[in-house]
Design an enzyme around this catalytic site. Structure first.
Site, PDB file in Angstrom:
ATOM      1  N   CYS A  32     -15.617   6.702 -55.384  1.00 37.32           N
ATOM      2  CA  CYS A  32     -15.408   5.949 -54.769  1.00 37.32           C
ATOM      3  C   CYS A  32     -13.369   5.007 -54.730  1.00 37.32           C
ATOM      4  O   CYS A  32     -12.850   5.038 -53.880  1.00 37.32           O
ATOM      5  CB  CYS A  32     -16.665   4.556 -54.826  1.00 37.32           C
ATOM      6  SG  CYS A  32     -16.728   3.486 -53.835  1.00 37.32           S
TER       7      CYS A  32
ATOM      8  N   HIS B 244     -21.188   7.817 -54.690  1.00 42.47           N
ATOM      9  CA  HIS B 244     -21.803   7.511 -56.325  1.00 42.47           C
ATOM     10  C   HIS B 244     -22.573   8.523 -56.847  1.00 42.47           C
ATOM     11  O   HIS B 244     -23.553   8.703 -56.626  1.00 42.47           O
ATOM     12  CB  HIS B 244     -22.028   6.146 -55.991  1.00 42.47           C
ATOM     13  CG  HIS B 244     -21.598   5.359 -55.527  1.00 42.47           C
ATOM     14  ND1 HIS B 244     -20.015   4.898 -56.925  1.00 42.47           N
ATOM     15  CD2 HIS B 244     -21.014   4.278 -54.875  1.00 42.47           C
ATOM     16  CE1 HIS B 244     -19.362   3.857 -56.708  1.00 42.47           C
ATOM     17  NE2 HIS B 244     -20.412   3.277 -55.137  1.00 42.47           N
TER      18      HIS B 244
ATOM     19  N   GLU C  97     -22.591   9.863 -59.491  1.00 42.07           N
ATOM     20  CA  GLU C  97     -23.507   9.370 -61.355  1.00 42.07           C
ATOM     21  C   GLU C  97     -25.190   9.063 -59.525  1.00 42.07           C
ATOM     22  O   GLU C  97     -26.168   8.333 -61.110  1.00 42.07           O
ATOM     23  CB  GLU C  97     -22.846   8.413 -61.151  1.00 42.07           C
ATOM     24  CG  GLU C  97     -23.159   6.915 -60.875  1.00 42.07           C
ATOM     25  CD  GLU C  97     -21.627   6.644 -60.145  1.00 42.07           C
ATOM     26  OE1 GLU C  97     -21.323   5.633 -59.711  1.00 42.07           O
ATOM     27  OE2 GLU C  97     -21.057   7.497 -59.561  1.00 42.07           O
TER      28      GLU C  97
END
Length: 542
Positions: A380, A514, A516
C-alpha cells in the site's frame, strides 16, 4: 438450527477473548461443525476506520469492504471462514440504525429507549445472515462492569432467556493472578467478575481462566464452588509460546468437550494434526531470517498484527523462523547512520500508513533495498513510496511526490476521485468524510504475463483487499517503465496500478492492496511465501 456461544471477559482487558473465540471456532470445525464468528464492540465510533492505530491497533478489512476490529483477523486465520460486514458491529452502528428508524417514524411515535429498541437492534445483528451454521460464536468487547458494554450484555441475557440453554452458552474469560509475595494464585478476582456478571442476569456456563501458573485442582474446585459451575467447566488457559498452540491447549483442557456436553451434542474426535505441524515448524524451524519492517506505528505492534502473522506464515511455508526488526521510519530522516540498521536484515518490508510523517524514511528504505539488491516488499503506502523513490532516482523526476502531503508539481501518487466497483462507478472528493470513504474491500487485478507476480500467484487474475485513498498515477507508467520499474498488475480497466516490480532485482515487489489480510497459517499468502524464500536466499549470500 444455530446455537449461540457468547464470550465475555472480566477482571482486566487483553485476556485473549479474541484468541479464545478463534480457537474454539477451530476446534468446533475440527469436530465437524460449521461455525461463524462475530464481534460486538461497545465503543461509539461507527467503525475503527478513523481511529489512530495507537488507539485501536490495525483495522481489519473484509472482502465486502468493512473496516473492522483486528479480532476478525484471528477468526479468519484460525477458521478460514471469510468475515463479512455483518460479523462486526459497534455501539455507533447500533445507535445510528436506531436513530435512523426513529427519524423515519418506524417506532410509530414511541419513546425510543435502550430497552427494548437498542437491545432489539443488537439481537437483530447477532442473528443476521445466519443460515446453515451450527454455531455462532459472539465475542463481546470490553470488560464486564464497563458502562458502555451494558446494552450488549442485556441483549445477550435476553437471547439466553428467549432461546434457552439448548441454544445458548455463556463463556467467561477471566484472570487468576499469581501473587509473588504470597507465593499463590488468587481466585477472588474471578469470583468478583462472575458476581458482576450474575448481577446482570447472566450465569456463565464455562470459565476460561488465564494464568501464568498451573491452577491446582483445589483452586479449580474453589472457583467452581463460588462461581456456580461444574469443576470440569473451569478451563485452565496458560500462556503459550505461539498462538497456534492455543487450539491444542484448549482441547487438552476439555473446552470443546464441555461445549458439546452443554448442548448435548456428539462430535467426532478432532484431527489437530495440521495445527501440530504448524506448531512444530514454529518451534523447530530449519533456519532463520531477519526482516526489517520500516513503519510508522512500531511502538504498538497490534497496529501490524496481520502483517506480523503473515510474515510468520511465510516462515512456516519455508520452514524458517522469521525474526522481525521493527524500525521507526522517522529514524532514517533524523540519523545519517540509520541505514546501518538495514545492513543486518535479509529483507525489507514497508507497510501501509497514512500521512507525511516518516514518509521520507520509507523512501530511503526503498532506495536502500533497490540499490543493494535486498529483497523489498512494499504494501500500500510502501508501494507508493517505492514508486516515488524510483521516479526520483531512476526517472529523474526530482519533485516526484504524493498529493497526500500537499500540492506538488509531480503528483506521481494522487487522490483517487473515482473507480469501478463491479459495474458501478464510486466517487470521492477531498472534502468528503474520512470514515468509510476509501477504496475498501476486494477488487480484481490482472497480472502481466511473464512477470514475477504472475509466476508467484500462478494465475492470470487475482482478487485482493484494499484500504487506501491515494493511488499511483497511471500517467507516469511509460516513463517509469522506460527506466526499469514494471507495472505488473493493473485493474481490469487498466486505469489503476495494483503491482509494480523491478525485473532485474533479486526480489522487489510493491502492491497497492493488503495481502497480509488473506494469509493463514495453513494457507500462507503466496507473496509472503515468495518474499521469505527470497530472504532465505539473501541470508545465504551474506
Amino acid at each position: 438450527m444455530a446455537r449461540y456461544i457468547f464470550i465475555t471477559g472480566g477482571v482486566v482487558s487483553s485476556l485473549g477473548k479474541g484468541l479464545a473465540s478463534a480457537a474454539l471456532g477451530a476446534l468446533l470445525q475440527a469436530r465437524g461443525y460449521k461455525v461463524r464468528l462475530r464481534k460486538l464492540d461497545p465503543y461509539l465510533n461507527v467503525d475503527p476506520g478513523t481511529m489512530s492505530p495507537y488507539q485501536h491497533g490495525e483495522v481489519y478489512v473484509t472482502d465486502d469492504g468493512a473496516e473492522t476490529d483486528l479480532d476478525l483477523g484471528h477468526y479468519e486465520r484460525f477458521t478460514g471462514v471469510a468475515a463479512r460486514k455483518s460479523d462486526n458491529v459497534t455501539t455507533g452502528q447500533i445507535y445510528s440504525k436506531v436513530l435512523a428508524r426513529e427519524r423515519r417514524g418506524d417506532y410509530l411515535g414511541a419513546t425510543v429507549q435502550v430497552i427494548p429498541h437498542v437491545t432489539d437492534a443488537i439481537k437483530e445483528f447477532i442473528a443476521a445472515e445466519v443460515t446453515d451454521e451450527d454455531f455462532v460464536v459472539c465475542e463481546i468487547g470490553g470488560t464486564v462492569g464497563d458502562i458502555e458494554s451494558l446494552p450488549f450484555l442485556e441483549a445477550i441475557r435476553q437471547m439466553g432467556n428467549e432461546l434457552g440453554p439448548e441454544r445458548t452458552l455463556f463463556l467467561h474469560v477471566t484472570l487468576v493472578p499469581y501473587i509473588k509475595a504470597a507465593g499463590e494464585l488468587k481466585t477472588k478476582p474471578t469470583q468478583h467478575s462472575v458476581k458482576e456478571l450474575q448481577a446482570m442476569g447472566i450465569k456463565p456456563d464455562i470459565l476460561v481462566c488465564r494464568s501464568e501458573h498451573p491452577i491446582e485442582p483445589s483452586d479449580r474446585r474453589k472457583i467452581a464452588l463460588f462461581c456456580n459451575v461444574r469443576p470440569e467447566a473451569v478451563i485452565e488457559a496458560l500462556d503459550v509460546d505461539t498462538i497456534y498452540a492455543v487450539p491444542r491447549a484448549y482441547h487438552a483442557q476439555g473446552l470443546d468437550d464441555e461445549v458439546l456436553r452443554h448442548f448435548r451434542l456428539d462430535g467426532r474426535e478432532p484431527d489437530l494434526g495440521s495445527w501440530d505441524e504448524i506448531v512444530r515448524r514454529v518451534r523447530q524451524p530449519d533456519g532463520a531470517v531477519t526482516i526489517g519492517v520500516v513503519g510508522k506505528y512500531t511502538s504498538l505492534l497490534d497496529a501490524y498484527k496481520s502483517l506480523a502473522e503473515a510474515l510468520a506464515h511465510g516462515g512456516i511455508a519455508n520452514d524458517v523462523k522469521v525474526k522481525i526488526n521493527w524500525l521507526d521510519s522517522e529514524i532514517f530522516e533524523k540519523e545519517e547512520e540509520a541505514l546501518l540498521h538495514l545492513e543486518e536484515v535479509h529483507g525489507i518490508l514497508v507497510p501501509g500508513g497514512f500521512g507525511e510523517r516518516g514518509s521520507e524514511g520509507k523512501i530511503k528504505a526503498a532506495g536502500f533495498a533497490r540499490q543493494r539488491g535486498v529483497p523489498y516488499f512494499g504494501i500500500c503506502f510502501g508501494m507508493q513510496m517505492a514508486v516515488i523513490e524510483a521516479a526520483r532516482s531512476l526517472a529523474g523526476l526530482e519533485k516526484a511526490n504524493s498529493s497526500e502531503f500537499g500540492p506538488t508539481d509531480e503528483a506521481v501518487v494522487g487522490l483517487m476521485t473515482e473507480w469501478m466497483r463491479g459495474n458501478e462507478v464510486e466517487r470521492r472528493n477531498q472534502a468528503g468524510d474520512l470514515g468509510g470513504t476509501m477504496r475498501l474491500g476486494a477488487y480484481p487485478c490482472d497480472l502481466l504475463p511473464g512477470s514475477r507476480v504472475r509466476e508467484i500467484y500462478d494465475a492470470d487474475h487475482i482478487s485482493e483487499r484494499h484500504r487506501h485513498r491515494y493511488e499511483v498515477n497511471i500517467n507516469y507508467r511509460q516513463i517509469l517503465e522506460t527506466n526499469g520499474l514494471r507495472f505488473s498488475g493493473l485493474s481490469p480497466d487498466g486505469e489503476l496500478p495494483e503491482i509494480v516490480e523491478i525485473p532485474d532485482h533479486p526480489w522487489f515487489v510493491g502492491v497497492q492492496f493488503h495481502p497480509e489480510l488473506k494469509s493463514k497459517p495453513f494457507e500462507p499468502h503466496p507473496l509472503f511465501t515468495s518474499f521469505i524464500k527470497a530472504a532465505v536466499e539473501q541470508a545465504r549470500l551474506v
